[in-house]
Scaffold this motif. Structure first.
Motif, PDB file in Angstrom:
ATOM      1  N   CYS A  11      39.644  24.012  49.841  1.00  0.00           N
ATOM      2  CA  CYS A  11      39.344  24.668  51.117  1.00  0.00           C
ATOM      3  C   CYS A  11      40.433  25.694  51.422  1.00  0.00           C
ATOM      4  O   CYS A  11      41.621  25.415  51.271  1.00  0.00           O
ATOM      5  CB  CYS A  11      39.264  23.613  52.217  1.00  0.00           C
ATOM      6  N   CYS A  14      42.332  24.048  55.004  1.00  0.00           N
ATOM      7  CA  CYS A  14      43.122  22.805  54.991  1.00  0.00           C
ATOM      8  C   CYS A  14      43.608  22.424  53.599  1.00  0.00           C
ATOM      9  O   CYS A  14      44.438  21.523  53.459  1.00  0.00           O
ATOM     10  CB  CYS A  14      42.324  21.664  55.609  1.00  0.00           C
ATOM     11  N   CYS A  48      33.597  22.883  54.480  1.00  0.00           N
ATOM     12  CA  CYS A  48      34.573  21.833  54.172  1.00  0.00           C
ATOM     13  C   CYS A  48      34.272  20.589  55.012  1.00  0.00           C
ATOM     14  O   CYS A  48      34.205  20.675  56.240  1.00  0.00           O
ATOM     15  CB  CYS A  48      35.980  22.345  54.445  1.00  0.00           C
ATOM     16  N   CYS A  51      37.497  19.836  57.519  1.00  0.00           N
ATOM     17  CA  CYS A  51      37.878  20.652  58.687  1.00  0.00           C
ATOM     18  C   CYS A  51      36.761  21.574  59.180  1.00  0.00           C
ATOM     19  O   CYS A  51      36.920  22.246  60.194  1.00  0.00           O
ATOM     20  CB  CYS A  51      39.122  21.470  58.365  1.00  0.00           C
TER      21      CYS A  51
HETATM   22 ZN   LIG Z   1      39.016  22.295  55.050  1.00  0.00          ZN
END
Ligand SMILES: [Zn+2]
Length: 220
Positions: A11, A14, A48, A51
């Motif tokens: 990602c 994050c 994702c 997040c």
């Molecule tokens: Zn993420």
């Protein structure tokens, strides 16, 4: 055939690792549902689970529409498949009537499919973009602003209307948002005329890059 694998990606927000579906090759005769996902760009987006960030996956893929005889090789920079390309070029040449294109980003793959689906010619579209940009530049003052617009990428978005009343919408980024400019069917016809009078403006054989650089090469 379509080749779908799983791939590990990180990602961008994050950094967590996730597994996504990776479309190594997309055959829209076998998987017609994938065509719309290419045309709206959603095929390459993944959210994702940690997040919620929506990320764009970047990988090599070959888009193939056997009915419309279109192949577009999406090849992010640095990836090379020359041997495979030559083999496929030979194969499609034997079948005849194929349009073969090479692009380096997802937006350009989307655009090629949209142009082909609208029954338009991407070389003519590049000429339309150039002519439109030049007209817009002529209307603004200030060298800096003019150069900024000159460097702005234009993308074909859609064709609407019927027969002579058709018009094309081109999109371009402007001050952080996307702006659209509509051009009449006569512009497309004029550009088609320019190209038919200049038959040397033609993409190379095989998987050709047809973009603003392609056209600039001939306009120098
Ligand atoms: Zn993420």
């Amino acid at each position: 055939m379509s080749i779908i694998n799983e791939g590990a990606v990180s990602c961008t927000k994050c950094g967590n690792r996730n597994t996504i579906q990776v479309y190594r090759s997309i055959n829209v005769a076998e998987n017609p549902e994938l065509k719309q996902k290419v045309m709206d760009g959603s095929l390459f987006l993944w959210e994702c689970p940690h997040c919620g960030q929506v990320n764009l996956a970047r990988y090599e893929t070959l888009y193939h529409d056997p009915l419309k005889k279109l192949m577009v090789w999406l090849m992010p920079e640095g990836e090379i498949s020359e041997t495979q390309m030559q083999a496929i070029t030979m194969h499609t040449r034997a079948m005849g009537g194929y349009t073969l294109r090479k692009v380096s980003d997802m937006g350009s793959l989307m655009e090629k499919v949209l142009i082909h689906e609208a029954g338009l010619d991407d070389v003519v579209i590049e000429m339309c973009k150039y002519v439109t940009k030049m007209e817009m530049i002529a209307k603004i003052t200030g060298k800096e602003q003019q150069e900024k617009l000159l460097a702005t990428p234009f993308h074909f978005y859609k064709c609407q209307g019927e027969d002579e009343g058709r018009y094309l919408t081109l999109m371009y980024p402007s001050d952080g948002t996307m702006s659209g400019v509509n051009i009449g069917w006569n512009v497309y016809q004029d550009c088609l005329g320019i190209l038919s009078r200049n038959p040397h403006i033609r993409p190379e054989d095989g998987f050709a890059s047809v973009d603003s650089e392609f056209l600039e090469h001939f306009l120098k």
